[in-house]
Design a protein around this motif. Structure first.
Motif, PDB file in Angstrom:
ATOM      1  N   GLN A   7      47.966 -28.344  37.124  1.00 17.94           N
ATOM      2  CA  GLN A   7      47.999 -29.801  37.027  1.00 17.94           C
ATOM      3  C   GLN A   7      49.446 -30.272  37.046  1.00 17.94           C
ATOM      4  OE1 GLN A   7      45.762 -29.743  33.280  1.00 17.94           O
ATOM      5  NE2 GLN A   7      43.949 -30.497  34.346  1.00 17.94           N
ATOM      6  N   SER A   8      49.678 -31.458  37.627  1.00 22.41           N
ATOM      7  CA  SER A   8      51.056 -31.906  37.813  1.00 22.41           C
ATOM      8  C   SER A   8      51.165 -33.418  37.739  1.00 22.41           C
ATOM      9  CB  SER A   8      51.567 -31.426  39.180  1.00 22.41           C
ATOM     10  OG  SER A   8      52.862 -31.919  39.464  1.00 22.41           O
ATOM     11  N   GLY A   9      52.337 -33.881  37.298  1.00 23.62           N
ATOM     12  CA  GLY A   9      52.619 -35.310  37.265  1.00 23.62           C
ATOM     13  C   GLY A   9      51.983 -36.011  36.091  1.00 23.62           C
ATOM     14  N   GLY A  10      52.044 -37.360  36.110  1.00 28.45           N
ATOM     15  CA  GLY A  10      51.446 -38.151  35.050  1.00 28.45           C
ATOM     16  C   GLY A  10      49.954 -37.908  34.967  1.00 28.45           C
ATOM     17  N   ALA A  26      34.550 -22.394  41.490  1.00 24.61           N
ATOM     18  CA  ALA A  26      35.168 -21.110  41.838  1.00 24.61           C
ATOM     19  C   ALA A  26      34.462 -19.950  41.150  1.00 24.61           C
ATOM     20  CB  ALA A  26      36.650 -21.128  41.468  1.00 24.61           C
ATOM     21  N   GLN A  27      34.115 -20.145  39.883  1.00 24.47           N
ATOM     22  CA  GLN A  27      33.424 -19.072  39.160  1.00 24.47           C
ATOM     23  C   GLN A  27      32.020 -18.851  39.706  1.00 24.47           C
ATOM     24  OE1 GLN A  27      34.460 -18.617  34.717  1.00 24.47           O
ATOM     25  NE2 GLN A  27      34.983 -20.765  35.125  1.00 24.47           N
ATOM     26  N   LYS A  28      31.358 -19.931  40.116  1.00 23.43           N
ATOM     27  CA  LYS A  28      30.037 -19.787  40.727  1.00 23.43           C
ATOM     28  C   LYS A  28      30.109 -18.963  42.009  1.00 23.43           C
ATOM     29  CE  LYS A  28      27.714 -23.961  38.999  1.00 23.43           C
ATOM     30  NZ  LYS A  28      27.192 -25.306  39.380  1.00 23.43           N
ATOM     31  N   ALA A  29      31.263 -19.031  42.683  1.00 18.60           N
ATOM     32  CA  ALA A  29      31.461 -18.274  43.923  1.00 18.60           C
ATOM     33  C   ALA A  29      31.911 -16.841  43.641  1.00 18.60           C
ATOM     34  CB  ALA A  29      32.492 -18.984  44.798  1.00 18.60           C
ATOM     35  N   GLY A  30      31.991 -16.494  42.351  1.00 23.75           N
ATOM     36  CA  GLY A  30      32.343 -15.131  41.978  1.00 23.75           C
ATOM     37  C   GLY A  30      33.831 -14.830  41.998  1.00 23.75           C
ATOM     38  N   LEU A  31      34.655 -15.868  41.939  1.00 26.08           N
ATOM     39  CA  LEU A  31      36.104 -15.674  42.001  1.00 26.08           C
ATOM     40  C   LEU A  31      36.709 -15.486  40.609  1.00 26.08           C
ATOM     41  CD1 LEU A  31      36.949 -18.461  44.609  1.00 26.08           C
ATOM     42  CD2 LEU A  31      36.416 -16.062  45.034  1.00 26.08           C
ATOM     43  N   GLU A  32      37.809 -14.783  40.572  1.00 29.00           N
ATOM     44  CA  GLU A  32      38.593 -14.632  39.343  1.00 29.00           C
ATOM     45  C   GLU A  32      39.562 -15.810  39.279  1.00 29.00           C
ATOM     46  OE1 GLU A  32      41.414 -11.194  37.264  1.00 29.00           O
ATOM     47  OE2 GLU A  32      40.092 -10.687  38.947  1.00 29.00           O
ATOM     48  N   VAL A  33      39.555 -16.528  38.169  1.00 28.57           N
ATOM     49  CA  VAL A  33      40.245 -17.817  38.116  1.00 28.57           C
ATOM     50  C   VAL A  33      41.346 -17.835  37.054  1.00 28.57           C
ATOM     51  CG1 VAL A  33      39.964 -20.298  37.874  1.00 28.57           C
ATOM     52  CG2 VAL A  33      38.104 -18.934  38.835  1.00 28.57           C
ATOM     53  N   TYR A  34      42.545 -18.263  37.485  1.00 28.89           N
ATOM     54  CA  TYR A  34      43.680 -18.459  36.585  1.00 28.89           C
ATOM     55  C   TYR A  34      44.101 -19.924  36.630  1.00 28.89           C
ATOM     56  CZ  TYR A  34      44.380 -13.368  36.509  1.00 28.89           C
ATOM     57  OH  TYR A  34      44.223 -12.014  36.348  1.00 28.89           O
ATOM     58  N   VAL A  35      44.701 -20.394  35.540  1.00 22.99           N
ATOM     59  CA  VAL A  35      45.343 -21.706  35.546  1.00 22.99           C
ATOM     60  C   VAL A  35      46.805 -21.527  35.165  1.00 22.99           C
ATOM     61  CG1 VAL A  35      43.239 -22.990  35.014  1.00 22.99           C
ATOM     62  CG2 VAL A  35      44.697 -22.228  33.150  1.00 22.99           C
ATOM     63  N   GLY A  36      47.656 -22.363  35.746  1.00 20.87           N
ATOM     64  CA  GLY A  36      49.063 -22.371  35.374  1.00 20.87           C
ATOM     65  C   GLY A  36      49.264 -23.318  34.212  1.00 20.87           C
ATOM     66  N   ILE A  37      49.860 -22.840  33.139  1.00 18.65           N
ATOM     67  CA  ILE A  37      50.115 -23.681  31.967  1.00 18.65           C
ATOM     68  C   ILE A  37      51.359 -24.528  32.229  1.00 18.65           C
ATOM     69  CG2 ILE A  37      50.577 -23.699  29.487  1.00 18.65           C
ATOM     70  CD1 ILE A  37      47.757 -22.730  30.298  1.00 18.65           C
ATOM     71  N   HIS A  38      51.202 -25.832  32.188  1.00 12.84           N
ATOM     72  CA  HIS A  38      52.264 -26.798  32.502  1.00 12.84           C
ATOM     73  C   HIS A  38      52.688 -26.714  33.970  1.00 12.84           C
ATOM     74  CE1 HIS A  38      52.622 -28.404  28.495  1.00 12.84           C
ATOM     75  NE2 HIS A  38      52.701 -27.183  28.012  1.00 12.84           N
ATOM     76  N   GLY A  39      51.676 -26.705  34.824  1.00  9.48           N
ATOM     77  CA  GLY A  39      51.908 -26.862  36.248  1.00  9.48           C
ATOM     78  C   GLY A  39      52.751 -25.777  36.874  1.00  9.48           C
ATOM     79  N   ILE A  40      53.472 -26.174  37.911  1.00  5.61           N
ATOM     80  CA  ILE A  40      54.274 -25.213  38.662  1.00  5.61           C
ATOM     81  C   ILE A  40      55.385 -24.633  37.803  1.00  5.61           C
ATOM     82  CG2 ILE A  40      56.108 -26.645  39.682  1.00  5.61           C
ATOM     83  CD1 ILE A  40      53.750 -24.346  41.669  1.00  5.61           C
ATOM     84  N   SER A  41      55.828 -25.392  36.786  1.00  7.01           N
ATOM     85  CA  SER A  41      56.857 -24.882  35.870  1.00  7.01           C
ATOM     86  C   SER A  41      56.344 -23.662  35.124  1.00  7.01           C
ATOM     87  CB  SER A  41      57.274 -25.971  34.872  1.00  7.01           C
ATOM     88  OG  SER A  41      57.953 -27.020  35.522  1.00  7.01           O
ATOM     89  N   GLY A  42      55.088 -23.713  34.700  1.00  2.55           N
ATOM     90  CA  GLY A  42      54.489 -22.589  34.011  1.00  2.55           C
ATOM     91  C   GLY A  42      54.233 -21.414  34.931  1.00  2.55           C
ATOM     92  N   SER A  69      50.814 -30.422  32.014  1.00  2.00           N
ATOM     93  CA  SER A  69      51.335 -30.886  33.298  1.00  2.00           C
ATOM     94  C   SER A  69      52.846 -30.677  33.347  1.00  2.00           C
ATOM     95  CB  SER A  69      50.978 -32.363  33.486  1.00  2.00           C
ATOM     96  OG  SER A  69      51.303 -32.793  34.792  1.00  2.00           O
ATOM     97  N   CYS A  70      53.455 -31.112  34.424  1.00  2.00           N
ATOM     98  CA  CYS A  70      54.915 -31.013  34.561  1.00  2.00           C
ATOM     99  C   CYS A  70      55.395 -32.061  35.549  1.00  2.00           C
ATOM    100  CB  CYS A  70      55.325 -29.618  35.038  1.00  2.00           C
ATOM    101  SG  CYS A  70      54.854 -29.248  36.745  1.00  2.00           S
ATOM    102  N   ARG A  71      56.679 -32.309  35.526  1.00  2.00           N
ATOM    103  CA  ARG A  71      57.317 -33.157  36.545  1.00  2.00           C
ATOM    104  C   ARG A  71      58.441 -32.338  37.169  1.00  2.00           C
ATOM    105  NH1 ARG A  71      55.846 -38.341  36.882  1.00  2.00           N
ATOM    106  NH2 ARG A  71      54.804 -39.370  35.152  1.00  2.00           N
ATOM    107  N   ASP A 250      64.318 -40.047  36.251  1.00  2.00           N
ATOM    108  CA  ASP A 250      63.532 -38.980  35.644  1.00  2.00           C
ATOM    109  C   ASP A 250      63.711 -37.703  36.451  1.00  2.00           C
ATOM    110  OD1 ASP A 250      61.911 -39.146  37.897  1.00  2.00           O
ATOM    111  OD2 ASP A 250      60.282 -40.207  36.877  1.00  2.00           O
ATOM    112  N   SER A 251      62.974 -36.640  36.071  1.00  2.00           N
ATOM    113  CA  SER A 251      63.144 -35.343  36.718  1.00  2.00           C
ATOM    114  C   SER A 251      62.644 -35.311  38.156  1.00  2.00           C
ATOM    115  CB  SER A 251      62.433 -34.260  35.897  1.00  2.00           C
ATOM    116  OG  SER A 251      61.070 -34.583  35.724  1.00  2.00           O
ATOM    117  N   PHE A 252      61.854 -36.328  38.560  1.00  2.00           N
ATOM    118  CA  PHE A 252      61.416 -36.441  39.945  1.00  2.00           C
ATOM    119  C   PHE A 252      62.410 -37.259  40.776  1.00  2.00           C
ATOM    120  CE2 PHE A 252      56.523 -35.749  39.589  1.00  2.00           C
ATOM    121  CZ  PHE A 252      56.725 -34.391  39.763  1.00  2.00           C
ATOM    122  N   GLY A 253      63.486 -37.763  40.120  1.00  2.00           N
ATOM    123  CA  GLY A 253      64.478 -38.566  40.815  1.00  2.00           C
ATOM    124  C   GLY A 253      64.145 -40.041  40.891  1.00  2.00           C
TER     125      GLY A 253
END
Length: 394
Positions: A7-10, A26-42, A69-71, A250-253
């Motif tokens: 997840q990212s942004g406001g 994704a899980q219904k399709a049998g995939l292994e699922v990860y999430v990034g903590i605090h977006g791309i920064s994480g 999330s992250c900015r 801000d960090s997005f300029g």
């Protein structure tokens, strides 16, 4: 096959409904699922959380970004190289980035890098923004609920003002988010569908004319005795300068904005000698899940599920879009647009949706379906029982 979602942004009150749609599909399709903590920064820190086996049902009812999330913009090849090392290490084949304009730029850079490297990574952008300013989609998940919050808040505040104006506050000013586009501040006019809303709306698309504005306030006071005003944080003077530029970025300029409500109130006090009150909903307008729109919640989940279906069909480099087929009955379909056509682009409130200090019938027709319905969270101890992942803290 493995999936990475972030997840990212406001944030919005329904971004987690999109997360639920993606993770569940994704899980219904049998995939292994990860999430990034605090977006791309994480992700860059390898701060990943495996979702399989965890309860995610409550995400649909929880506001803000449950996984943080992250900015952050991808500005260096070093960061991009690091991300692809992580993708390879965790054998990620599908990456879903849930965000707005700047987030789609990140997704586009990762897609083009994947093509250059000839890797199997599929990248799909999942839209979200309360600003409703992503082009090529009729509207964005997050907008309907934020619009509903703004509309209700100004209705209730105006009723308060109407009750007290005789020997108390005569003018109420509410500052609404929206840097460049007036979609959210326009929602302050929706209350007129039920008989009461903002008397004056200041849109960022319209250069701020102080004299014309004060004349309108004076006219409204003479007519009604009180005046409620909704002002976008991004209004500018005719020379292009923000009325409430805080002097840094801000960090997005982006230029940091704030306090325009107090600036406007100060003009009214000094020029018209009227008692004013200012409210800044700030985070509340984007995380007000308790009165979220059912339409918005269901569509947020829908774009998430559609993103997974597209990726599994081998599609990459696109953002999911919402196309409106009809207003009455309200009906939509999901489609796609290339990420580079959305990245860093802005869709402004059309001129046909506003005139002077008001919204038009065309805006009412557009926005009304987006705020309809409710899907309340479960309550516990008299309060919403939101889903909180402890892994996000620390």
């Amino acid at each position: 096959m493995k999936v990475l979602y972030a997840q990212s942004g406001g944030v919005t009150s329904v971004i987690n409904a999109s997360a639920y749609g993606i993770l569940d599909e994704a899980q219904k399709a049998g995939l292994e699922v990860y999430v990034g903590i605090h977006g791309i920064s994480g992700v860059l820190k390898e701060n990943l959380l495996k979702i399989n086996g965890k309860s995610i049902d409550g995400l649909k009812y929880t506001p803000s970004a449950a996984f943080g999330s992250c900015r952050r913009k991808l500005k260096s090849q070093e960061d991009i190289n690091k991300l692809f090392e992580i993708f390879e290490k965790y054998e990620i084949e599908y990456f879903f980035y849930n965000g707005g304009n700047d987030s789609m730029d990140t997704a586009w850079k990762l897609y083009t890098e994947a093509k250059k490297r000839n890797t199997p990574l599929k990248v799909i952008g999942v839209p979200k923004t309360i600003d409703n300013d992503l082009p090529y989609t009729d509207h964005c998940p997050g907008y309907g609920s934020a619009a509903k919050y703004v509309a209700i808040a100004i209705m209730e505040a105006t009723l308060d003002l109407r009750s007290m104006y005789v020997d108390s506050t005569r003018v109420f000013v509410m500052e609404i988010m929206g840097r460049h586009a007036g979609w959210l501040v326009a929602a302050a006019g929706l209350g007129w569908l039920n008989g009461i809303g903002a008397d004056i709306i200041l849109f960022p698309e319209v250069p701020f004319n102080k004299e014309k504005f004060l004349d309108k306030v004076d006219e409204t006071i003479r007519k009604k005795g009180y005046c409620s005003i909704a002002v976008s944080e991004g209004i500018r003077y005719p020379d292009g300068f923000f009325v409430a530029d805080m002097g840094y970025t801000d960090s997005f300029g982006n230029r940091q904005l704030g306090g325009v409500g107090f600036t406007i109130a100060g003009m009214i006090r000094s020029e018209l000698s009227l008692k004013t009150h200012v409210a800044i909903p700030d985070y509340l307008q984007r995380s007000g899940r308790h009165i979220a729109s059912r339409t918005d919640i269901e569509e947020a989940e829908g774009v998430g599920r559609q993103a997974v279906k597209l990726a599994l069909d081998g599609i990459s480099g696109v953002m999911v879009t919402i196309n409106r087929i009809s207003d009455n009955p309200y009906k939509i379909e999901y489609s796609t647009i290339e990420l580079n056509k959305v990245a860093d682009k802005t869709k402004y409130l059309p001129e046909e949706f506003h005139k002077d200090f008001e919204v038009t019938e065309k805006y009412f027709k557009y926005a009304k379906p987006l705020i309809e319905g409710e899907l309340f969270p479960e309550f516990k101890n008299g309060l919403p029982n939101y889903t909180i992942f402890k892994e996000v803290d620390g």
